[in-house]
Design an enzyme around this catalytic site. Structure first.
Site, PDB file in Angstrom:
ATOM      1  CD  GLU A 383      76.972  71.509   8.094  1.00  0.00           C
ATOM      2  OE1 GLU A 383      77.555  71.664   9.152  1.00  0.00           O
ATOM      3  OE2 GLU A 383      77.429  71.904   6.988  1.00  0.00           O
ATOM      4  CD  GLU A 452      82.257  73.398   9.529  1.00  0.00           C
ATOM      5  OE1 GLU A 452      81.164  73.913   9.246  1.00  0.00           O
ATOM      6  OE2 GLU A 452      82.474  72.792  10.584  1.00  0.00           O
ATOM      7  CD  GLU A 470      84.659  74.695  13.740  1.00  0.00           C
ATOM      8  OE1 GLU A 470      84.599  73.711  14.482  1.00  0.00           O
ATOM      9  OE2 GLU A 470      84.265  74.673  12.553  1.00  0.00           O
ATOM     10  CD  GLU A 476      83.886  70.367  15.528  1.00  0.00           C
ATOM     11  OE1 GLU A 476      82.965  71.044  16.005  1.00  0.00           O
ATOM     12  OE2 GLU A 476      84.103  70.283  14.312  1.00  0.00           O
TER      13      GLU A 476
HETATM   14  C1  NOJ Z   1      81.113  70.796  12.243  1.00  0.00           C
HETATM   15  C2  NOJ Z   1      80.900  71.883  13.233  1.00  0.00           C
HETATM   16  O1  NOJ Z   1      82.128  72.444  13.630  1.00  0.00           O
HETATM   17  C3  NOJ Z   1      80.164  71.334  14.417  1.00  0.00           C
HETATM   18  O2  NOJ Z   1      80.000  72.335  15.399  1.00  0.00           O
HETATM   19  C4  NOJ Z   1      78.845  70.782  13.984  1.00  0.00           C
HETATM   20  O3  NOJ Z   1      78.251  70.114  15.069  1.00  0.00           O
HETATM   21  C5  NOJ Z   1      79.025  69.749  12.861  1.00  0.00           C
HETATM   22  N1  NOJ Z   1      79.827  70.269  11.824  1.00  0.00           N
HETATM   23  C6  NOJ Z   1      77.692  69.346  12.285  1.00  0.00           C
HETATM   24  O4  NOJ Z   1      77.155  70.382  11.538  1.00  0.00           O
END
Ligand code: NOJ
Length: 667
Positions: A383, A452, A470, A476
């Site tokens: 991330e 993202e 995504e 989510e």
């Molecule tokens: C957004 C992402 O779409 C998700 O899959 C991830 O768990 C969170 N960010 C944390 O990085």
């Protein structure tokens, strides 16, 4: 419904007058079967193109060209120097995909222009006419230009002949691509992302997008007047749209044209416009299904950060590895495994994640080792928080660590409204960043899926280590927001998913999310979650739910369903209402079917003509139980079996926000 109107193929130019009566030559290229036709002409020395589908004019004469720095107008004062026509026909193979063999068949017309002023700038416009749509791009050939070239605006417009209903999400917003689609007339749009899907008044299904985006800015579309859509390139922070040296090649501006909604999904135009595979068939790139220590964080059972409820602990990881091995899967994602996570991880800040140091209570070496013993490989997770300054300093070390540990896939996230809190994800800076990372990953034998990201423009053809992304509002949102309404999942296949595979993260079988935040839930049925694995294409599919929620008979379908296909057929569909898709497994003779509906319950008859006419199949059917819909007993799945042949018609009942999933096992 449109009648098929096919004109004979026309390849060469014709000559006619323009509206003002002043003679100007019109050049034309038609698709191989003559379904689509592009015309080009100079009107008052400015390039214009138009598009026809059969007898229907789709795009009336529309602008082309650029504004360069110092207000230099690079869209007029041209002469045609040369026009070259050619034809191309090849069938190529996807190393993984929704269809194995893809035909790339088009007629091309290259128009070479030169300005008549002192600068004498040259511009080449390449047009391709396919039977499933049209495309064109600009090439600024090397011509000894001394200064850098600054594109201040691309002037391309798409003048729609008639208004239509557009399914759109807004551009230039805080949450990038993650919005619910709205539908409204083209004539009322503001600035929107592509793919932009339009159902025209005459019933044609159109998708505006772009392909093969390299070292250029992404395109959004803005409506300034009437039914005109104008290219609005995403700028750098200083307002320049594209900065290059010597030469540039824009992405292909694409317009897919279908007579049925499913035609858009069965069109491979975006992939065909990308360069052939540069990586070969690397052994580290494989389609798969995966579990994750993930949903538990989104529903608040665990945290991403260190502490009492920390998700990524060695103990949890071992339990998940045991579960993954027991259920016959081989991949596990563990988010929050590294240093840098805080409760404010999703806020717009220059977060400082480490890509090599493990979080407290998490022993990466031990977990990897334990996974190896059980035949389970970890999926890496980076991330970045959109702090790419921090990421670029560590990317080699982070990837090298994965290579050393035998990890072959990495999910890379970019939470944050702007990259480095400065640049739009979709600007030239982001475009170059996302491609750089893909190439860098290949150096370390890593396949990638982005969250993202910028939109997909077909990169997977050139770099098959580009698995999925995504780039839309995924599952989510059901965990912590008002959620995705039922029509969202039957809009996605006709919009976002036209650009490429999506990591939607389906498979939440406990749709009421009993262990989650009060009032939050999935707005659909469990059977619909199963159907997503067929209706939503991705070479990697998450089984997103908590392990304990898979202790149900319907889980069998998720164990069976593959993620790599020989063929795909959309059997019936209406955008935002329903979709039924059939796909043939690449590694067996079985077919799979998924059918999904919006809030409305439906009875659908499906002729099974896609099956092998000489074979008999056992249809293993997972349907909404009687009376099941989004709010009534949504998790009830009726499982049945019957013997079927290609000559049979299968009758499906989908509850509101429901679905059906079927495996056709060849007997
Ligand atoms: C957004 C992402 O779409 C998700 O899959 C991830 O768990 C969170 N960010 C944390 O990085």
């Amino acid at each position: 419904m449109i009648k098929k109107l096919i004109l004979p193929a026309l390849l060469l130019s014709i000559s006619i007058g323009n509206a003002q009566g002043k003679k100007t030559k019109t050049y034309e290229v038609a698709s191989p079967e003559g379904k689509n036709k592009i015309q080009f002409q100079l009107v008052d020395n400015a390039p214009k193109y138009s598009v026809n589908h059969g007898k229907i004019q789709v795009i009336t004469p529309s602008d082309m060209g650029f504004m360069l720095k110092n207000n230099e107008d690079f869209s007029k004062n041209f002469d045609v120097v040369k026009v070259e026509n050619s034809t191309f026909d090849e069938t190529w193979q996807q190393v993984w995909g929704e269809k194995k063999k893809i035909r790339n068949h088009y007629n091309q017309m290259v128009v070479k222009l030169q300005q008549k002023n002192a600068e004498k700038r040259k511009l080449e416009i390449q047009f391709r006419a396919y039977d499933d749509g049209i495309a064109f791009r600009y090439v600024y050939p090397k011509q000894g230009t001394k200064d850098s070239i600054f594109i201040m605006d691309e002037k391309t417009t798409f003048n729609l002949k008639e208004d239509g209903k557009a399914w759109w999400i807004p551009a230039y917003k805080e949450n990038r691509y993650e919005y619910l689609y709205k539908d409204s007339p083209v004539s009322t749009l503001d600035t929107v992302h592509t793919p932009l899907t339009v159902e025209s008044k005459s019933g044609l299904k159109l998708s505006f997008h772009e392909a093969n985006l390299i070292d250029y800015a992404s395109t959004t579309l803005v409506n300034n007047t009437g039914t005109q859509l104008k290219t609005d390139l995403v700028p750098w922070a200083d307002g320049v749209k594209v900065r290059v040296k010597d030469t540039f090649t824009s992405s292909w501006r694409t317009l897919q044209i279908g007579e049925n909604a499913g035609d858009l999904i069965e069109s491979y135009l975006i992939l065909n416009l990308n360069e052939p595979n540069k990586l070969g068939n690397p052994s580290y790139v494989k389609p798969f299904k995966y579990f994750g220590i993930w949903w538990a964080m989104h529903i608040g059972k665990y945290t991403f950060w260190e502490g009492e409820k920390q998700g990524a602990t060695t103990d949890h990881a071992k339990d998940y590895i045991d579960f993954t091995a027991k259920e016959g899967l081989h991949h596990l994602l563990i988010e929050g495994w590294n240093k840098g996570w805080t409760p404010a991880w999703y806020e717009n800040k220059m977060h400082m994640f480490s890509f090599t140091q493990s979080a407290d209570n998490f022993d990466l070496d031990k977990v990897v080792e334990y996974g190896k013993e059980k035949g389970v490989e970890l999926i890496g997770y980076h991330e970045t928080g959109s702090n790419l300054i921090n990421y670029m300093k560590q990317i080699d070390a982070g990837f090298a660590l994965y290579k050393k540990l035998g990890i072959h896939t990495v999910k890379i996230g970019h939470v944050g409204s702007k990259l480095n809190m400065k640049e739009w994800h979709h600007g030239q800076f982001g475009v170059n960043y996302f491609r750089y990372v893909l190439q860098k990953a290949a150096e370390y034998d890593l396949a990638v899926f982005y969250h993202e990201p910028i939109k997909d423009t077909g990169e997977r053809r050139t770099y098959p280590n580009m698995l999925a992304r995504e780039a839309a509002r995924g599952q989510e949102y059901n965990a912590w927001s008002e959620g995705n309404p039922p029509n969202h999942v039957v809009i996605l296949p006709f919009t976002r998913m036209l650009s490429g595979p999506m990591d939607y993260t389906p498979g939440v079988l406990d749709v009421e999310i009993k262990q989650g935040y009060p009032g939050k839930r999935v707005h659909g049925t469990t059977a619909q979650q199963l159907a997503m694995y067929v209706c939503f294409y991705s070479p990697i599919q998450m089984l997103a739910d908590l392990p304990e929620n898979y202790a149900v008979p319907a889980f069998q379908f998720l164990k069976d369903v593959p993620t790599d296909w020989t063929d795909t057929k959309v059997l019936n569909a209406e955008i935002g209402q329903y979709i039924t898709t059939a796909r043939k497994d690449r590694n067996s003779d079985d077919w799979y079917l998924g059918s999904m509906t919006n809030e409305k319950a439906r009875d659908i008859s499906v002729p099974l003509t896609f099956l092998d006419s000489k074979a008999t199949y056992e249809a293993q059917i997972y349907a909404d139980a009687e009376g099941t819909d989004e709010t009534h007993n949504p998790s009830a799945v009726a499982i049945s079996k019957k013997t079927v042949k290609a000559s049979d018609v299968l009758k499906l009942h989908l509850g509101g926000a429901g679905g059906t999933a079927v495996r056709f096992k060849k007997l």
